[in-house]
Structure formats: structure tokens, C-alpha cells
Design a protein around this motif. Structure first.
Motif, PDB file in Angstrom:
ATOM      1  N   LEU A  84      31.859  -3.915  50.621  1.00  0.00           N
ATOM      2  CA  LEU A  84      30.720  -3.028  50.840  1.00  0.00           C
ATOM      3  C   LEU A  84      30.029  -3.359  52.151  1.00  0.00           C
ATOM      4  N   LYS A  85      29.878  -4.639  52.457  1.00  0.00           N
ATOM      5  CA  LYS A  85      29.248  -5.040  53.721  1.00  0.00           C
ATOM      6  C   LYS A  85      30.058  -4.527  54.910  1.00  0.00           C
ATOM      7  N   LYS A  86      31.364  -4.585  54.792  1.00  0.00           N
ATOM      8  CA  LYS A  86      32.225  -4.097  55.866  1.00  0.00           C
ATOM      9  C   LYS A  86      32.075  -2.593  56.040  1.00  0.00           C
ATOM     10  N   TYR A  87      32.007  -1.877  54.910  1.00  0.00           N
ATOM     11  CA  TYR A  87      31.858  -0.422  54.985  1.00  0.00           C
ATOM     12  C   TYR A  87      30.519  -0.045  55.613  1.00  0.00           C
ATOM     13  N   LYS A  88      29.436  -0.666  55.168  1.00  0.00           N
ATOM     14  CA  LYS A  88      28.114  -0.334  55.694  1.00  0.00           C
ATOM     15  C   LYS A  88      28.024  -0.630  57.185  1.00  0.00           C
ATOM     16  N   ALA A  89      28.636  -1.726  57.610  1.00  0.00           N
ATOM     17  CA  ALA A  89      28.621  -2.066  59.036  1.00  0.00           C
ATOM     18  C   ALA A  89      29.354  -1.013  59.858  1.00  0.00           C
ATOM     19  N   SER A  90      30.415  -0.448  59.281  1.00  0.00           N
ATOM     20  CA  SER A  90      31.217   0.537  60.022  1.00  0.00           C
ATOM     21  C   SER A  90      30.549   1.897  60.090  1.00  0.00           C
ATOM     22  N   THR A  91      29.558   2.163  59.202  1.00  0.00           N
ATOM     23  CA  THR A  91      28.921   3.482  59.167  1.00  0.00           C
ATOM     24  C   THR A  91      27.486   3.454  59.665  1.00  0.00           C
ATOM     25  N   SER A  92      26.995   2.300  60.092  1.00  0.00           N
ATOM     26  CA  SER A  92      25.621   2.241  60.595  1.00  0.00           C
ATOM     27  C   SER A  92      25.510   3.094  61.846  1.00  0.00           C
ATOM     28  N   SER A  93      24.421   3.867  61.937  1.00  0.00           N
ATOM     29  CA  SER A  93      24.286   4.821  63.029  1.00  0.00           C
ATOM     30  C   SER A  93      22.843   4.896  63.500  1.00  0.00           C
ATOM     31  N   THR A  94      22.669   5.030  64.805  1.00  0.00           N
ATOM     32  CA  THR A  94      21.339   5.241  65.387  1.00  0.00           C
ATOM     33  C   THR A  94      21.286   6.607  66.069  1.00  0.00           C
ATOM     34  N   THR A  95      22.190   7.483  65.686  1.00  0.00           N
ATOM     35  CA  THR A  95      22.276   8.808  66.298  1.00  0.00           C
ATOM     36  C   THR A  95      21.028   9.631  65.995  1.00  0.00           C
ATOM     37  N   THR A  96      20.564  10.369  66.989  1.00  0.00           N
ATOM     38  CA  THR A  96      19.472  11.321  66.796  1.00  0.00           C
ATOM     39  C   THR A  96      20.073  12.697  66.539  1.00  0.00           C
ATOM     40  N   TYR A  97      19.713  13.307  65.424  1.00  0.00           N
ATOM     41  CA  TYR A  97      20.313  14.577  65.033  1.00  0.00           C
ATOM     42  C   TYR A  97      19.336  15.735  65.218  1.00  0.00           C
ATOM     43  N   GLN A  98      19.911  16.926  65.370  1.00  0.00           N
ATOM     44  CA  GLN A  98      19.112  18.133  65.372  1.00  0.00           C
ATOM     45  C   GLN A  98      18.662  18.453  63.943  1.00  0.00           C
ATOM     46  N   GLU A  99      17.622  19.259  63.835  1.00  0.00           N
ATOM     47  CA  GLU A  99      17.143  19.696  62.538  1.00  0.00           C
ATOM     48  C   GLU A  99      16.922  21.196  62.554  1.00  0.00           C
ATOM     49  N   LEU A 100      16.974  21.801  61.380  1.00  0.00           N
ATOM     50  CA  LEU A 100      16.726  23.227  61.250  1.00  0.00           C
ATOM     51  C   LEU A 100      15.273  23.505  61.626  1.00  0.00           C
ATOM     52  N   SER A 101      15.070  24.478  62.496  1.00  0.00           N
ATOM     53  CA  SER A 101      13.711  24.799  62.921  1.00  0.00           C
ATOM     54  C   SER A 101      12.904  25.342  61.746  1.00  0.00           C
ATOM     55  N   SER A 102      11.609  25.087  61.760  1.00  0.00           N
ATOM     56  CA  SER A 102      10.744  25.544  60.674  1.00  0.00           C
ATOM     57  C   SER A 102      10.733  27.069  60.605  1.00  0.00           C
ATOM     58  N   GLU A 103      10.601  27.573  59.386  1.00  0.00           N
ATOM     59  CA  GLU A 103      10.550  29.017  59.210  1.00  0.00           C
ATOM     60  C   GLU A 103       9.220  29.555  59.728  1.00  0.00           C
ATOM     61  N   VAL A 104       9.286  30.637  60.496  1.00  0.00           N
ATOM     62  CA  VAL A 104       8.089  31.258  61.064  1.00  0.00           C
ATOM     63  C   VAL A 104       8.169  32.762  60.845  1.00  0.00           C
ATOM     64  N   TRP A 105       7.118  33.323  60.266  1.00  0.00           N
ATOM     65  CA  TRP A 105       7.049  34.772  60.089  1.00  0.00           C
ATOM     66  C   TRP A 105       6.186  35.388  61.170  1.00  0.00           C
ATOM     67  N   ALA A 106       6.545  36.584  61.581  1.00  0.00           N
ATOM     68  CA  ALA A 106       5.724  37.316  62.535  1.00  0.00           C
ATOM     69  C   ALA A 106       4.353  37.590  61.930  1.00  0.00           C
ATOM     70  N   GLU A 107       3.306  37.422  62.721  1.00  0.00           N
ATOM     71  CA  GLU A 107       1.946  37.630  62.248  1.00  0.00           C
ATOM     72  C   GLU A 107       1.680  39.099  61.942  1.00  0.00           C
ATOM     73  N   ASP A 108       1.003  39.350  60.828  1.00  0.00           N
ATOM     74  CA  ASP A 108       0.531  40.687  60.455  1.00  0.00           C
ATOM     75  C   ASP A 108       1.677  41.697  60.355  1.00  0.00           C
ATOM     76  N   GLN A 109       2.774  41.264  59.701  1.00  0.00           N
ATOM     77  CA  GLN A 109       3.914  42.162  59.504  1.00  0.00           C
ATOM     78  C   GLN A 109       4.275  42.174  58.025  1.00  0.00           C
ATOM     79  N   LEU A 110       4.026  43.283  57.345  1.00  0.00           N
ATOM     80  CA  LEU A 110       4.290  43.402  55.915  1.00  0.00           C
ATOM     81  C   LEU A 110       5.786  43.574  55.685  1.00  0.00           C
ATOM     82  N   MET A 111       6.369  42.640  54.922  1.00  0.00           N
ATOM     83  CA  MET A 111       7.817  42.617  54.716  1.00  0.00           C
ATOM     84  C   MET A 111       8.151  42.814  53.242  1.00  0.00           C
ATOM     85  N   TYR A 112       9.191  43.584  52.987  1.00  0.00           N
ATOM     86  CA  TYR A 112       9.651  43.815  51.620  1.00  0.00           C
ATOM     87  C   TYR A 112      10.351  42.568  51.095  1.00  0.00           C
TER      88      TYR A 112
END
Length: 464
Positions: free
Chosen positions: A350-378
Motif C-alpha cells: 500500500l505504501k508503494k502504491y500511494k507513493a506512486s499516485t501522489s500528485s500535486t497537479t492543479t486541476y480545472q473545475e466546472l465553472s459555477s452555474e450562472v443564470w441571466a438576470e431577470d430572465q423567466l425560464m421554463y
């Protein structure tokens, strides 16, 4: 077929293969995977390499092959494509495997830490998985149109896409919710507390007709609510088909494994959920536990659902005439299941596996959901007698405008918080800590109701 003898260097191996190939950690599980692979044909002589380097798609194919055998289907491997040409007791059909994977630059499913779960929001998990499953299904549909449909051994047979998500850490938490949105534009039942302790009442349902990929980019949902994807007969799915499934089917190993989750209670006397915690070998699970078949009512070549009936499989369908999503769940259906192996941190493998998968990579994330202001949507859906629901964001408030189906007039509600779904709006409206407003009158049009509730919000803003 030998899938475990390494044929690529360790640095090229997928983290999951690197884990299960560590001596002493996954010996019983390896036997299960070898059993799944028994009789599987490596038609392009690269399956073992893909199993060791990309893993998830190959793992999914092996699982599907085992499932089809369990369903008493015979597999014809004499053609190079599609993945499975099947003969069942209820007719022939074609099945093609695919996986929904993480977007480029995003965190892969294997790079996770349990502490990350505290920061994960279910709606974010569902939105990303909805986007990725939608892409996976539409890509396979395009492949059918451009290639498979022209093959003589495919024509005039039901075509089933077999898909599962490996698109993010904790992908297994979303069950079938994202896929049901993709296919039927159905979100969830609307539930309120009953008069008795612990009682919950279903008062309606919410719909999801589109998903936001990024602000300004909305993708329509509901692939099986119209004839556009009539070439696809059904979707086969199992979000429980993970390494935990393998562990559940394996014999006892060197270390204990704890399973926890929930199963459905479906009987004439009771409907509900039964939670469980059990240690192997007391945990009982079958190969098909957690499987779903989602039928297309517009299919040119429908698949006979009897193939899946009477098994541990949930059957989903849709009635175009009534715009109704239907779900048939067998008693004891496996809703959720996760597992934890109690391996000491001092275990060298397990120690060997964890050492092989340790990562400091910075990842992208899904942008927050934003609705247009004052737009009535069905947003559709139904809550008691109220239907034709519309929502909007206005000055930091969320507005819900609904039609009374009995009197055919409109009214509005508002909560002083931004909500992105009907269930979240209902939750906010019942929260005593969140300011809410409602119209005292009923108006002839949704536009009138929307204008009136905005006026009340403006009045409060001016007073404050």
C-alpha cells in the motif's frame, strides 16, 4: 486471456491496475476479474495493454461480458465491431460499451482523498456527470449512424449503449440521477415532510430540460423524449460496477473489507430504503446488483424488456403521451454501496502504491452555474395542482411563477437566495432563516405574476 502479466512499464500503468497488481492486496479480487475475462475475445490484440494503461473502459467491458453471460446471452465475437453481438432467449441485439470520463485538465476519478468529500456538492457532481454522460451517449449514437448501422450483422436489431461514469472523484454517489436527466429530462420527486415523525410525502416532480456547461452555454436534455435518437433502443448502466463490486464478489482476503450502503424496500405493505453495514463475507451482493436498463419509447427496434425482468435490475421507461417518467425497482435493489478495506498504513504494498499516485497537479473545475438576470425560464414539473413552472433570478432573489391547473390563473413566490432548481427553491422556501414572499392575488398571465412579484421585491429593497 492473460490480463495481469505486466506488458507495460510501471510508470505507464493505470493507478487502479497498479493497485490490484500489488502482491497480497487484491488476490481474491484478481480471481473474480480473471473469471470475468474467461471466454472474452481480444479481437484487436490490445485489450490487455488497455486494461493495464487506461483500465476503466476495459474493466467495464469485462463486467458487461460477465453480465450478458449471467443473463443467459451468447456472444458472437466473429465480427470486429460493435463490442457485443448478442443472442438472448428473447431475441438478438447489439451492445456497444462506452464510459464517461473526466474532461481534459479535470481531476481524474482515481485522484481523490476522503477529505475532499466534505467540499463536494451533489449538484456539482450531478451537473458534471450529466454533461459527460450526455457526451458519451451522443458520441456513440453518431458512431452508430456513421458506421455500425451500415453493417449487415447490425441492421434491424435493437442497439443498446452500455455506459457508466468514471468522470470525477466520488462519481459513484450520483446513482442513476444524472443519466435519467440526460434521457428523460426528469430531475426528482418533490417531497415535503408529513404530519408524522419521519413521514415524507411526494407532492409532485421536478424536471431538468437543459444543463449548463458554462455560463451562456446550455445543452438540451431528454434524449429519449422525442424520436431524434430512435436508433438507440436502450441504455444499460451500472454505477455500482467498480472495484467495490469486485471485492463484494470475491472471497475473503488478507485484510477485512467493510461494505455500507442501502437497498430498496418494495412490497405491497411498504416502500422505503434499508441501510446496511456488513463485513465480508457477511455482505451479500450479486453481479447484477445495481444494474439499470433505460428504455427508449421511440426506438425503431425496441429491445424486449423480458431479458431484464425478474432480476436485480431497475427498469426505466417514458410515456410520451402523458409525458411521464416511469421506474420499476425490484425489492432489495442496490441503491448505494461503497466499501473500505482495512489495510494497515504499514503495509509495504500500500505504501508503494500511494507513493506512486501522489500528485500535486492543479486541476480545472466546472465553472459555477450562472443564470441571466431577470430572465423567466421554463422549468416544467408539477407540485400538487401547480404546473407550467417558471423560475428567474432577480436582484439576488429567486422567483417561481406557477399556473394553477384548476383555476387556470398564475401566482408567484420568491426567496431571498439564488436557487438553481425547483427542489432547492422548495427547500429555501421552507427555511425560516430565508426571507420569502408570495403574491396575495392570482393573475391572468405568467408575465403579470412575474411583474407583480418583482414589484414586491423592489418595494422591500427601497424600504431597506
Amino acid at each position: 486471456m492473460d490480463i495481469f502479466t505486466p506488458i507495460v512499464s510501471e510508470e505507464l500503468q493505470h493507478p487502479h491496475f497498479r493497485l490490484i497488481s500489488q502482491p497480497g492486496l487484491y488476490d481474491p479480487e484478481s480471481k473474480v476479474l480473471k473469471n470475468w475475462a474467461d471466454g472474452f475475445a481480444d479481437r484487436d490484440n490490445k485489450f490487455a495493454k488497455e486494461f493495464q494503461t487506461t483500465f476503466n473502459s476495459s474493466f467495464w467491458e469485462l463486467y458487461l461480458f460477465a453480465c450478458f453471460k449471467e443473463l443467459t446471452c451468447s456472444v458472437d465475437f466473429s465480427h470486429p465491431a460493435p463490442d457485443f453481438i448478442l443472442t438472448s432467449p428473447y431475441g438478438e441485439f447489439i451492445a456497444e460499451a462506452t464510459t464517461a470520463n473526466h474532461p481534459q485538465g479535470f481531476r481524474p476519478e482515481w485522484d481523490k482523498d476522503p477529505r475532499m468529500l466534505e467540499e463536494s456538492k451533489m449538484e456539482d457532481i450531478l451537473r458534471l456527470s450529466t454533461i459527460r454522460l450526455l457526451q458519451a451517449v451522443t458520441d456513440k449514437h453518431k458512431k452508430y449512424i456513421s458506421s455500425y448501422s451500415k453493417l449487415a450483422h447490425v441492421q434491424n436489431k435493437p442497439f443498446v449503449i452500455c455506459v457508466t461514469p468514471f468522470d470525477q472523484p466520488f462519481f459513484f454517489l450520483q446513482d442513476s440521477l444524472a443519466l435519467v436527466r440526460v434521457l428523460y429530462a426528469y430531475e426528482q420527486p418533490l417531497i415535503i415532510p408529513g404530519t408524522h415523525e419521519g413521514e415524507l410525502l411526494i407532492v409532485g416532480e421536478s424536471r431538468k430540460y437543459k444543463v449548463q456547461k458554462k455560463p451562456g452555454v446550455e445543452i438540451p436534455l431528454g434524449l429519449f423524449t422525442n424520436p431524434a435518437m430512435a436508433d438507440v433502443s436502450a441504455i444499460f448502466f451500472n454505477n455500482r460496477a467498480t472495484l467495490c463490486k469486485v471485492r463484494a464478489l470475491a472471497g475473503e482476503g488478507k485484510y477485512p473489507v467493510i461494505f455500507y450502503g442501502s437497498r430498496a424496500i418494495e412490497s405491497e405493505a411498504e416502500t422505503g430504503v434499508q441501510r446496511f453495514v456488513a463485513e465480508r463475507p457477511n455482505h451479500q451482493e450479486t453481479l447484477l446488483d445495481g444494474c439499470h436498463i433505460l428504455l427508449n419509447p421511440f426506438a425503431k427496434h425496441p429491445i424486449d424488456p423480458q431479458i431484464f425482468e425478474g432480476r436485480e435490475i431497475a427498469i426505466h421507461d417514458y410515456d410520451p403521451q402523458s409525458d411521464s417518467y416511469k421506474l420499476k425497482i425490484p425489492d432489495g435493489f442496490l441503491y448505494q454501496r461503497a466499501c473500505m478495506a482495512l489495510i494497515p498504513e504499514t503495509e509495504e504494498a500500500l505504501k508503494k502504491y500511494k507513493a506512486s499516485t501522489s500528485s500535486t497537479t492543479t486541476y480545472q473545475e466546472l465553472s459555477s452555474e450562472v443564470w441571466a438576470e431577470d430572465q423567466l425560464m421554463y422549468i416544467g414539473g408539477q407540485n400538487g395542482p401547480f404546473c407550467e413552472n417558471h423560475m428567474a433570478h432577480y436582484c439576488g432573489w429567486t422567483i417561481l411563477v406557477s399556473l394553477d391547473s384548476i383555476d387556470q390563473d398564475w401566482s408567484g413566490l420568491a426567496v431571498n437566495v439564488l436557487c438553481y432548481s425547483h427542489p432547492k427553491f422548495m427547500q429555501a422556501n421552507s427555511d425560516d432563516n430565508i426571507t420569502s414572499l408570495e403574491l396575495a392575488e392570482w393573475l391572468p398571465t405568467k408575465e403579470d405574476a412575474y411583474t407583480a412579484i418583482k414589484h414586491k421585491i423592489d418595494t422591500i429593497s427601497e424600504q431597506s
